[in-house]
Write a protein that holds these residues in place. Structure first.
Motif, PDB file in Angstrom:
ATOM      1  N   PHE A  15      15.380 -15.677   6.384  1.00  0.00           N
ATOM      2  CA  PHE A  15      15.066 -14.265   6.245  1.00  0.00           C
ATOM      3  C   PHE A  15      13.960 -13.826   7.207  1.00  0.00           C
ATOM      4  CE2 PHE A  15      13.603 -10.397   4.201  1.00  0.00           C
ATOM      5  CZ  PHE A  15      14.828  -9.754   4.111  1.00  0.00           C
ATOM      6  N   LEU A  16      13.900 -12.527   7.449  1.00  0.00           N
ATOM      7  CA  LEU A  16      12.884 -11.909   8.315  1.00  0.00           C
ATOM      8  C   LEU A  16      11.497 -12.502   8.081  1.00  0.00           C
ATOM      9  CD1 LEU A  16      13.637  -8.121   7.726  1.00  0.00           C
ATOM     10  CD2 LEU A  16      13.941  -9.357   9.873  1.00  0.00           C
ATOM     11  N   GLY A  17      10.907 -13.038   9.134  1.00  0.00           N
ATOM     12  CA  GLY A  17       9.525 -13.484   9.043  1.00  0.00           C
ATOM     13  C   GLY A  17       9.311 -14.817   8.351  1.00  0.00           C
ATOM     14  N   ALA A  18      10.388 -15.559   8.071  1.00  0.00           N
ATOM     15  CA  ALA A  18      10.229 -16.836   7.357  1.00  0.00           C
ATOM     16  C   ALA A  18       9.529 -17.893   8.207  1.00  0.00           C
ATOM     17  CB  ALA A  18      11.588 -17.357   6.901  1.00  0.00           C
ATOM     18  N   GLY A  19       9.615 -17.718   9.523  1.00  0.00           N
ATOM     19  CA  GLY A  19       8.955 -18.675  10.418  1.00  0.00           C
ATOM     20  C   GLY A  19       9.916 -19.359  11.379  1.00  0.00           C
ATOM     21  N   LYS A  20      11.038 -18.699  11.704  1.00  0.00           N
ATOM     22  CA  LYS A  20      12.021 -19.297  12.608  1.00  0.00           C
ATOM     23  C   LYS A  20      11.452 -19.485  14.009  1.00  0.00           C
ATOM     24  CE  LYS A  20      14.827 -15.880  11.656  1.00  0.00           C
ATOM     25  NZ  LYS A  20      14.019 -15.257  10.577  1.00  0.00           N
ATOM     26  N   THR A  21      10.841 -18.430  14.559  1.00  0.00           N
ATOM     27  CA  THR A  21      10.309 -18.523  15.921  1.00  0.00           C
ATOM     28  C   THR A  21       9.182 -19.560  15.978  1.00  0.00           C
ATOM     29  OG1 THR A  21      10.827 -16.189  16.201  1.00  0.00           O
ATOM     30  CG2 THR A  21       9.411 -17.170  17.860  1.00  0.00           C
ATOM     31  N   THR A  22       8.381 -19.610  14.924  1.00  0.00           N
ATOM     32  CA  THR A  22       7.286 -20.583  14.870  1.00  0.00           C
ATOM     33  C   THR A  22       7.856 -22.005  14.880  1.00  0.00           C
ATOM     34  OG1 THR A  22       6.079 -18.965  13.535  1.00  0.00           O
ATOM     35  CG2 THR A  22       5.225 -21.212  13.541  1.00  0.00           C
ATOM     36  N   THR A 186       4.064 -23.561   3.328  1.00  0.00           N
ATOM     37  CA  THR A 186       3.582 -24.270   2.136  1.00  0.00           C
ATOM     38  C   THR A 186       2.056 -24.204   2.045  1.00  0.00           C
ATOM     39  OG1 THR A 186       3.602 -26.323   3.373  1.00  0.00           O
ATOM     40  CG2 THR A 186       5.527 -25.877   2.014  1.00  0.00           C
ATOM     41  N   ASP A 187       1.402 -23.879   3.163  1.00  0.00           N
ATOM     42  CA  ASP A 187      -0.066 -23.746   3.139  1.00  0.00           C
ATOM     43  C   ASP A 187      -0.512 -22.535   2.304  1.00  0.00           C
ATOM     44  OD1 ASP A 187       1.269 -22.354   5.343  1.00  0.00           O
ATOM     45  OD2 ASP A 187      -0.700 -21.620   5.906  1.00  0.00           O
ATOM     46  N   LEU A 188       0.402 -21.615   2.038  1.00  0.00           N
ATOM     47  CA  LEU A 188       0.007 -20.385   1.343  1.00  0.00           C
ATOM     48  C   LEU A 188       0.241 -20.429  -0.168  1.00  0.00           C
ATOM     49  CD1 LEU A 188       1.358 -17.700   3.869  1.00  0.00           C
ATOM     50  CD2 LEU A 188      -0.984 -18.523   3.613  1.00  0.00           C
ATOM     51  N   ASN A 216       3.614 -23.898   9.199  1.00  0.00           N
ATOM     52  CA  ASN A 216       3.687 -23.477  10.598  1.00  0.00           C
ATOM     53  C   ASN A 216       4.797 -24.166  11.382  1.00  0.00           C
ATOM     54  OD1 ASN A 216       1.545 -21.509  10.667  1.00  0.00           O
ATOM     55  ND2 ASN A 216       0.222 -23.239  10.150  1.00  0.00           N
ATOM     56  N   GLY A 217       5.902 -24.398  10.716  1.00  0.00           N
ATOM     57  CA  GLY A 217       7.080 -24.956  11.383  1.00  0.00           C
ATOM     58  C   GLY A 217       6.896 -26.362  11.898  1.00  0.00           C
ATOM     59  N   HIS A 218       5.901 -27.077  11.394  1.00  0.00           N
ATOM     60  CA  HIS A 218       5.668 -28.441  11.886  1.00  0.00           C
ATOM     61  C   HIS A 218       6.659 -29.415  11.243  1.00  0.00           C
ATOM     62  CE1 HIS A 218       1.397 -27.994  13.665  1.00  0.00           C
ATOM     63  NE2 HIS A 218       2.103 -26.907  13.822  1.00  0.00           N
ATOM     64  N   LEU A 286       9.450  -4.288   5.427  1.00  0.00           N
ATOM     65  CA  LEU A 286       9.674  -5.727   5.262  1.00  0.00           C
ATOM     66  C   LEU A 286       9.042  -6.531   6.394  1.00  0.00           C
ATOM     67  CD1 LEU A 286      13.478  -5.732   4.358  1.00  0.00           C
ATOM     68  CD2 LEU A 286      11.612  -6.394   2.836  1.00  0.00           C
ATOM     69  N   ARG A 287       9.131  -5.966   7.609  1.00  0.00           N
ATOM     70  CA  ARG A 287       8.696  -6.734   8.774  1.00  0.00           C
ATOM     71  C   ARG A 287       8.245  -5.757   9.840  1.00  0.00           C
ATOM     72  NH1 ARG A 287       6.963 -10.581  11.549  1.00  0.00           N
ATOM     73  NH2 ARG A 287       8.228 -12.063  12.732  1.00  0.00           N
ATOM     74  N   LEU A 288       7.136  -6.091  10.490  1.00  0.00           N
ATOM     75  CA  LEU A 288       6.653  -5.283  11.616  1.00  0.00           C
ATOM     76  C   LEU A 288       6.117  -6.267  12.639  1.00  0.00           C
ATOM     77  CD1 LEU A 288       4.469  -2.099  11.476  1.00  0.00           C
ATOM     78  CD2 LEU A 288       3.771  -4.030  12.895  1.00  0.00           C
ATOM     79  N   ILE A 303       1.044  -8.801  17.215  1.00  0.00           N
ATOM     80  CA  ILE A 303       0.906  -8.423  15.802  1.00  0.00           C
ATOM     81  C   ILE A 303       2.162  -8.867  15.061  1.00  0.00           C
ATOM     82  CG2 ILE A 303       0.680  -6.483  14.181  1.00  0.00           C
ATOM     83  CD1 ILE A 303      -0.786  -4.975  16.362  1.00  0.00           C
ATOM     84  N   GLN A 304       1.964  -9.534  13.946  1.00  0.00           N
ATOM     85  CA  GLN A 304       3.072 -10.059  13.151  1.00  0.00           C
ATOM     86  C   GLN A 304       2.801  -9.729  11.703  1.00  0.00           C
ATOM     87  OE1 GLN A 304       5.750 -11.938  13.899  1.00  0.00           O
ATOM     88  NE2 GLN A 304       5.419 -12.449  16.047  1.00  0.00           N
ATOM     89  N   ALA A 305       3.634  -8.931  11.101  1.00  0.00           N
ATOM     90  CA  ALA A 305       3.457  -8.656   9.683  1.00  0.00           C
ATOM     91  C   ALA A 305       4.730  -9.016   8.929  1.00  0.00           C
ATOM     92  CB  ALA A 305       3.137  -7.175   9.466  1.00  0.00           C
TER      93      ALA A 305
HETATM   94  N1  LIG Z   1       0.351 -19.119   6.919  1.00  0.00           N
HETATM   95  C1  LIG Z   1       1.474 -19.373   7.578  1.00  0.00           C
HETATM   96  N2  LIG Z   1       1.974 -18.456   8.425  1.00  0.00           N
HETATM   97  C2  LIG Z   1       3.136 -18.757   9.073  1.00  0.00           C
HETATM   98  C3  LIG Z   1       3.806 -19.982   8.897  1.00  0.00           C
HETATM   99  N3  LIG Z   1       4.915 -19.975   9.671  1.00  0.00           N
HETATM  100  C4  LIG Z   1       4.930 -18.793  10.314  1.00  0.00           C
HETATM  101  N4  LIG Z   1       3.858 -18.058   9.967  1.00  0.00           N
HETATM  102  C5  LIG Z   1       3.529 -16.696  10.412  1.00  0.00           C
HETATM  103  O1  LIG Z   1       4.518 -15.815   9.890  1.00  0.00           O
HETATM  104  C6  LIG Z   1       4.779 -14.764  10.816  1.00  0.00           C
HETATM  105  C7  LIG Z   1       6.260 -14.710  11.135  1.00  0.00           C
HETATM  106  O2  LIG Z   1       6.631 -15.899  11.795  1.00  0.00           O
HETATM  107  P1  LIG Z   1       7.875 -15.963  12.786  1.00  0.00           P
HETATM  108  O3  LIG Z   1       7.992 -17.378  13.244  1.00  0.00           O
HETATM  109  O4  LIG Z   1       7.801 -14.904  13.814  1.00  0.00           O
HETATM  110  O5  LIG Z   1       9.066 -15.614  11.778  1.00  0.00           O
HETATM  111  P2  LIG Z   1      10.609 -15.363  12.137  1.00  0.00           P
HETATM  112  O6  LIG Z   1      11.394 -15.953  11.022  1.00  0.00           O
HETATM  113  O7  LIG Z   1      10.927 -15.838  13.500  1.00  0.00           O
HETATM  114  O8  LIG Z   1      10.669 -13.772  12.091  1.00  0.00           O
HETATM  115  P3  LIG Z   1      11.943 -12.818  12.493  1.00  0.00           P
HETATM  116  O9  LIG Z   1      12.487 -13.353  13.776  1.00  0.00           O
HETATM  117  O10 LIG Z   1      11.353 -11.450  12.634  1.00  0.00           O
HETATM  118  O11 LIG Z   1      12.905 -12.894  11.365  1.00  0.00           O
HETATM  119  C8  LIG Z   1       3.899 -15.050  12.022  1.00  0.00           C
HETATM  120  O12 LIG Z   1       2.706 -14.329  11.866  1.00  0.00           O
HETATM  121  C9  LIG Z   1       3.613 -16.536  11.913  1.00  0.00           C
HETATM  122  O13 LIG Z   1       2.405 -16.913  12.519  1.00  0.00           O
HETATM  123  C10 LIG Z   1       3.256 -20.932   7.969  1.00  0.00           C
HETATM  124  O14 LIG Z   1       3.790 -22.000   7.707  1.00  0.00           O
HETATM  125  N5  LIG Z   1       2.100 -20.572   7.352  1.00  0.00           N
END
Ligand SMILES: Nc1nc2c(ncn2[C@@H]2O[C@H](COP(=O)(O)OP(=O)(O)OP(=O)(O)O)[C@@H](O)[C@H]2O)c(=O)[nH]1
Length: 352
Positions: A15-22, A186-188, A216-218, A286-288, A303-305
């Motif tokens: 889902f949006l912002g789950a951390g795929k790009t990270t 999981t850190d949150l 953080n996608g590690h 949902l996402r900005l 900026i990532q929300a």
């Molecule tokens: N605290 C915390 N923040 C995270 C973690 N993984 C990602 N983030 C943060 O979450 C935000 C969204 O991460 P992205 O990797 O851009 O998420 P995404 O799934 O690619 O987002 P979309 O492509 O828009 O769907 C960023 O601010 C990241 O730094 C994590 O494990 N812990």
């Protein structure tokens, strides 16, 4: 004649912002010499994810290995965009060792998985694994109403309420598509909440799907790549709600809306972030995401929300000749109060 080995492809969804790009960023940085080509798909008309990866400054994030599919969700543009892109990639003289596809956060993975059976590409690529990234913090807060307790509570309030929200449905579609779930952020959350989230996920995923916890996608590249699943030949149980309910009809993304806004360089960092936080809270965004020009700063502010949680960091210096402006993409459930959101973002830019 020796058969050419199919190129393994990992589909990363969630889902949006789950951390795929990270996750992708971590993967590229730890690919141990594997040449990875990346196809990035985004909902919204500003390619922020590619820019985030290119801005990381690592030599592993080679611009020529990143392909952007920005014309809507990959699930709806399979024939027009995805297949031609794959064919062009496979025609390159320097073929990659592995392909990673990051889908948009609103994509249904199912049409993409099926596309690997199209004759144009079937003999040359195979799905190594479908990896779904889940946001532990959002799940713990019940933000998808994927959580049965929240849905039940809602139902009790209103008997007429459709028990499947668009968010909950999409979340389930992404879960059942997975060969592996990365439970990220999981850190949150604390240990008890994490246990509860994991138990909830197990109720939605197919039998045999593994879960890896991450922050953080590690995730070790060895654990992520080389799953050898051949998922396109194993479709049973992965069907989306849409496929089950509307056999053969094209699906729509009408439930979600997005727009982008460009603002002149204006407010100070904190003022801009406060305004964004307020807009998110007021309008249920949902996402900005995007980049901002902050007066006096020689670097752009990324900026990532995700829901109410905002991260901002200077990711790279402005390039010579690059327009120093603020560009943001806003995504939310329909109807999104575009005019009101834009007006509040513009008011802070003008007031500065
Ligand atoms: N605290 C915390 N923040 C995270 C973690 N993984 C990602 N983030 C943060 O979450 C935000 C969204 O991460 P992205 O990797 O851009 O998420 P995404 O799934 O690619 O987002 P979309 O492509 O828009 O769907 C960023 O601010 C990241 O730094 C994590 O494990 N812990």
């Amino acid at each position: 004649m020796t058969a050419i080995a199919k190129i393994p492809t990992t589909v990363i969804t969630g889902f949006l912002g789950a951390g795929k790009t990270t996750l992708v960023r971590h993967l590229l940085a730890h690919a141990k010499g594997k040449r990875i080509a990346l196809i990035i798909n985004e909902f919204g008309d500003i390619g922020v994810d590619k820019d985030v990866l290119a801005g990381c400054g690592d030599e592993t994030c080679r611009e020529e290995d990143m392909i952007e599919l920005a014309n809507g969700c990959i699930c709806c543009t399979v024939a027009d965009d995805f297949i031609p892109t794959m064919k062009a990639l496979l025609a390159r003289p320097d073929r990659p060792d592995h392909i990673v596809i990051e889908t948009s956060g609103l994509a249904l993975p199912q049409p993409l998985i099926r596309a690997f059976n199209w004759p144009e590409i079937k003999t040359e690529v195979t799905i190594d694994g479908v990896v779904t990234v889940a946001d532990a913090a959002a799940l713990a807060e019940g933000r998808f109403a994927a959580n049965e307790a929240a849905v039940d509570a809602q139902r009790k309030l209103d008997e007429m309420l459709d028990h499947e929200t668009p968010l909950g449905e999409l979340f389930e579609d992404q879960m059942v598509a997975a060969d592996m779930i990365v439970l990220n952020k999981t850190d949150l959350v604390d240990a008890d909440a994490l246990e509860a989230v994991e138990a909830e996920l197990k109720r939605h995923m197919r039998k045999g799907t593994s879960i890896i916890r991450a922050a953080n996608g590690h995730v070790d590249a060895m654990a992520l790549l080389g799953l050898g699943m051949g998922s396109e030949d194993d479709l049973e149980g992965r069907e989306s709600h849409h496929e089950l309910e509307h056999d053969g009809e094209p699906h729509e993304h009408d439930d979600f809306d997005s727009f982008s806004v460009t603002l002149p360089s204006g407010p100070a960092r904190d003022q801009l972030l406060d305004t964004i936080a307020q807009a998110i809270a007021t309008h249920d965004i949902l996402r900005l995401k995007g980049f901002a020009a902050i007066p006096g700063a020689n670097a752009r502010l990324a900026i990532q929300a995700v829901g109410p949680r905002i991260n901002a960091y200077f990711d790279r210096a402005w390039k010579d000749g690059e327009a120093r402006e603020t560009r943001l993409v806003v995504i939310g459930e329909t109807p999104l109060a575009r005019q009101a959101i834009e007006a509040s973002l513009r008011s802070v830019a003008q007031a500065a």
